[in-house]
Write an enzyme that holds these catalytic residues in place. Structure first.
Site, PDB file in Angstrom:
ATOM      1  N   PHE A 509       0.789  -1.299   0.474  1.00 54.66           N
ATOM      2  CA  PHE A 509      -0.085  -0.164  -0.129  1.00 54.66           C
ATOM      3  C   PHE A 509       1.310   1.160  -0.300  1.00 54.66           C
ATOM      4  CE2 PHE A 509      -2.562  -3.277   2.037  1.00 54.66           C
ATOM      5  CZ  PHE A 509      -3.816  -2.986   1.414  1.00 54.66           C
ATOM      6  N   ASP A 510       0.398   2.147  -0.943  1.00 55.60           N
ATOM      7  CA  ASP A 510       1.435   3.641  -0.721  1.00 55.60           C
ATOM      8  C   ASP A 510       0.444   3.791   0.566  1.00 55.60           C
ATOM      9  OD1 ASP A 510       2.515   6.196  -1.094  1.00 55.60           O
ATOM     10  OD2 ASP A 510       0.310   6.765  -1.406  1.00 55.60           O
ATOM     11  N   LYS A 511       1.348   5.112   1.242  1.00 57.08           N
ATOM     12  CA  LYS A 511       0.461   5.609   2.498  1.00 57.08           C
ATOM     13  C   LYS A 511      -0.859   6.618   2.359  1.00 57.08           C
ATOM     14  CE  LYS A 511       2.772   8.351   5.333  1.00 57.08           C
ATOM     15  NZ  LYS A 511       1.704   9.694   5.465  1.00 57.08           N
ATOM     16  N   VAL A 713      -1.320  -1.419  -4.470  1.00 56.41           N
ATOM     17  CA  VAL A 713      -2.320  -0.239  -4.462  1.00 56.41           C
ATOM     18  C   VAL A 713      -1.959   1.337  -3.794  1.00 56.41           C
ATOM     19  CG1 VAL A 713      -4.883   0.734  -2.910  1.00 56.41           C
ATOM     20  CG2 VAL A 713      -3.701  -1.878  -2.460  1.00 56.41           C
TER      21      VAL A 713
END
Length: 826
Positions: A509-511, A713
């Protein structure tokens, strides 16, 4: 050796992405030019478009020469190669295969894919064939027997050399014959009626011998009409498939005097064929329903007058008037009125979304994709509460709904790994079956039996061994899965991503904007000694006001609020430059300003970072803050701390993904490690990687990919390189974002993490269905072939064979009713 980069859209304006074969063609052509050493493509992102990079010898070619050669090569390719994506109506897998083969044999057709759902994708050479000739061939071959030939399959329009037919389907299957679209089913039923009548007459004592024969003959006529027609089609395409095998077997039964068995074979095959088409049509209608969401007309305000125009006539900048309970005619933003809108048809959101008018029309029109979600609206959604006026930002052919429909249709033509396997399997299996059948015809030479018995057995094996269920096993599941996903606000680009996503057990995941709200707030303003908060904020606001980054917007918004009445004295900045992964620089009153991470100040000229500033940064970062250091000329003004709060849905989404079988979830971020760890802990992720530059994110994804496949994502814009490196790229909030729709393999139309478990769960269910279908179809063939060799009659063999095909299709249709995993807080 020098290098020159040219924007791909300038050279090949009709090519949407780097996967197009024309990109490969132009790089190969350029590589053959004297003076050009190498040419390759470079993937872009939101700020950098896709480009061609050309390495050339400056002693042979000048920059102007390179530019001219490249543009001429691009113009030649655009003039020569065309692409068409069009609808031709749902059909059987065998018929789709026949049309695919026949089109592929046309001189000038380079690549063609036809899906059973009725979508055609073809690439062709304009010097050898015209699109009209392809249309004529498709229009003729996609007709049902008895259908009039003056109904073509829709309308094509040129789009800078790459054609896409966005029309829905013309009439490829619209008439179907003398009884309309259900002609095939009616013919199958009539076949059954005459078969039953013939059998009853045979049972009646004293009945005339020729009456049952007449009934069986009529059963042959109705049961074999469509079967013979498709068999002839496939023979002309050079294929000998199930239809041909059935006709041979039925003819063989009649030759042996077994009219009843031959009629039964044709009845079971034709009824199975008709029901299979009906089932596939149901899945296709689920997708077609998307294209019918937008209204046909729109009320607009032009030159002070209210007019009603066709949606195709809407222009960018028009003001559309939408009353309650009406569907929106176009993408745009609200300029007057407040309402709530049901966005489920586009984004899959179950609850209506409140919409407000924008504060500044001009700035919204200048950057429509930057408009906040509570102002943006989409074509096909439903206005519920109050009357509103919407400024149109996209034409009907370019709006989000049209793009989704087009991409879903294109997705059907992209073969999955399992489909490729089944095609390879059939390539070797069918010749093996034919060889076996020929050998069985010579059985009387080694067995004491009549030739008629051997011939009957060979016909039964032909029927049993036909891989009909295998051919439809994967396409039916993919079609149903893509349709169900689209209904839930998830765009899946074909069977490949659908299968891959169902196989993976790791997600990155990107933050910012993915696990967090993407709307950070300013929490701390820490000026250096001798500097006031006002001065620190004035300089920071002046520079960040030129940037569209979420952190920059937070500084401007919250900074102005903190200054209050003193904001009239704000300075003006100019010449903003982004320093990738580090920060920004600009000029205020002619002097340089640097704002960014502590790493930035070890790379730029000027005094090094003072200890008090470094200490402040470490203190804030230990509390999970993102920090921005501000330096004006040679003076360090201080540190600004920001915090981006985790999404409310993040924790429950992570929990649901674990229940679905995702074993490893990693967060990757450009923020410092402490911030990354704090957010990861808050949402329930075990691993967090911070301090990553964009290229570092790509490296992390590649490492994860080397262990096992991984999905990435992100927002599909800033994360495009990392998403491209992942096995499957998933973009959030893709509705209205051209970049996200183009770059992602899977697009979550709503900016809502709750839709991710639907995508993962549906892909896993699809993969299970595909496996079940493969085992069922291959298992039935494995049972029937030896069973017919050892005496099973044609009738039962056909019943089991066609039964397995229908079971496979209806098993796939279960995906249309797939329910998303529980959305409770567990």
């Amino acid at each position: 050796m020098h290098k020159k980069q040219i924007v791909l859209g300038v050279v090949l304006p009709g090519v949407p992405d780097l996967q197009d074969k024309c990109v490969q063609r132009i790089t190969e052509q350029l590589g053959t030019k004297i003076g050009i050493d190498d040419a390759h493509s470079i993937e872009g992102d939101e700020n950098r478009p896709n480009k061609l990079c050309i390495h050339f010898d400056p002693s042979i070619l000048s920059l102007t020469d390179v530019r001219d050669i490249t543009r001429r090569a691009g113009a030649r390719l655009e003039a020569r190669y065309g692409h068409a994506v069009r609808r031709i109506g749902a059909m059987h897998a065998s018929k789709a295969s026949a049309i695919e083969s026949r089109l592929g044999r046309l001189d000038g057709v380079l690549e063609v894919v036809v899906s059973p759902g009725g979508t055609l994708r073809v690439e062709y050479d304009r010097q050898l064939i015209s699109v009209d000739k392809i249309e004529d061939a498709v229009g003729e071959w996609s007709k049902q027997p008895g259908e009039k030939s003056d109904d073509h399959t829709g309308h094509s329009h040129e789009d800078e050399g790459h054609e896409k037919d966005h029309d829905h389907a013309g009439h490829g299957h619209a008439h179907g014959g003398i009884f309309g679209p259900r002609s095939e089913l009616i013919f199958a039923v009539l076949c059954g009626v005459f078969l039953l009548a013939g059998w009853l007459l045979e049972m009646v004592t004293g009945a005339t011998d020729w009456l049952p024969l007449v009934c069986y003959g009529a059963a042959y006529l109705f049961g074999g009409y469509y079967t013979v027609a498709e068999a002839i089609e496939k023979i002309r395409a050079g294929k000998f498939e199930i239809d041909f095998l059935m006709i041979v077997a039925a003819a063989g039964a009649a030759t042996l005097g077994a009219w009843a068995e031959g009629a039964l074979l044709l009845f079971l095959f034709s009824i199975g064929h008709a029901l299979e088409g009906f089932a596939m049509g149901r899945a296709k209608r689920a997708i077609k329903a998307l294209s019918e969401l937008a209204p046909r007309t729109a009320r607009v305000r032009r030159d002070g007058q209210k007019l009603e125009v066709a949606v195709e006539e809407l222009r960018v900048g028009d003001i559309a008037i939408v009353k309650p309970d009406e569907r929106l005619p176009a993408d745009g933003f609200v300029v007057r009125g407040e309402t709530s809108i049901d966005q489920a048809p586009i984004t899959g959101e179950s609850a209506p979304v409140d919409k407000l008018p924008v504060a500044d029309r001009e700035s919204a029109a200048a950057d429509p994709e930057g408009v906040a979600s509570d102002h943006r609206v989409f074509a096909g959604t439903i206005n519920q509460a109050g009357a509103i006026e919407v400024q149109v930002t996209k034409t009907s052919a370019e709006n989000t709904l049209a793009r989704v429909v087009t991409m879903v249709n294109e997705a059907e033509t992209r073969t999955s790994p399992t489909q490729k396997f089944t095609k390879r399997f059939e390539r070797y299996f069918v010749p093996a079956v034919i060889t076996t059948v020929v050998l069985l015809l010579f059985a009387p030479l080694v067995l004491d039996e009549a030739f008629s018995d051997s011939f009957y057995r060979a016909m039964a094996v032909l029927v049993a061994a036909s891989p009909c269920a295998l051919a439809i096993a994967t396409p039916s599941a993919v079609l149903s899965g893509v349709a169900r996903a689209a209904r839930g606000g998830v765009l899946v680009k074909g069977g490949g991503p659908l299968e891959s996503l169902g196989r993976l057990d790791a997600i990155a995941f990107d933050k910012t904007g993915t696990l967090t709200e993407g709307k950070p707030r300013m929490t701390d303003v820490r000026p250096a000694d001798g500097v006031s908060k006002e001065e620190l904020l004035r300089i920071a606001i002046a520079v960040e006001d030129l940037s569209k980054h979420p952190l920059a917007k937070a500084v401007v918004r919250d900074g102005k609020a903190k200054l209050g009445t003193e904001r009239d004295g704000l300075s003006k900045a100019a010449n903003l430059k982004s320093i990738t992964g580090r920060g920004v620089q600009a000029e205020v009153d002619g002097r340089p300003v640097f704002i960014g991470k502590d790493e930035l100040f070890s790379e730029v000229d000027g005094p090094s970072l003072p200890y008090p500033i470094r200490s402040t940064v470490e203190s804030l970062e230990s509390e999970g803050r993102t920090t921005m250091i501000v330096r004006y000329a040679d003076r360090y003004l201080g540190v600004i701390g920001l915090m981006d709060t985790p999404r409310k849905a993040a924790k429950r989404t992570i929990s649901r993904l674990r229940k679905l079988g995702i074993k490893r979830m990693i967060m990757i971020s450009g923020d410092n490690q402490q911030v990354a760890d704090a957010v990861a802990k808050a949402v329930g992720i075990d691993e967090a990687r911070g301090d990553l530059m964009p290229e570092d994110k790509v490296d992390e994804i590649k490492k994860l990919n080397s262990d096992a496949g991984v999905a990435m994502v992100g927002d599909g814009v800033n994360d495009a390189p990392a998403m491209a490196s992942a096995s499957v790229g998933i973009a959030m909030g893709a509705a209205g974002s051209d970049v996200a729709l183009e770059t992602a393999d899977v697009a979550l139309m709503a900016d809502n993490l709750d839709h991710l478990p639907l995508a993962i769960g549906l892909s896993r269910a699809t993969r299970r269905i595909i496996r079940q279908n493969l085992w069922m179809s291959l298992g039935m063939v494995a049972f029937l072939v030896p069973a017919t060799i050892f005496g099973l009659n044609i009738g039962p063999a056909v019943a089991l064979h066609e039964g397995s095909t229908l079971v496979v299709v209806f098993n796939a249709l279960r995906l249309l009713a797939y329910a998303s995993p529980s959305t409770d807080g567990s």
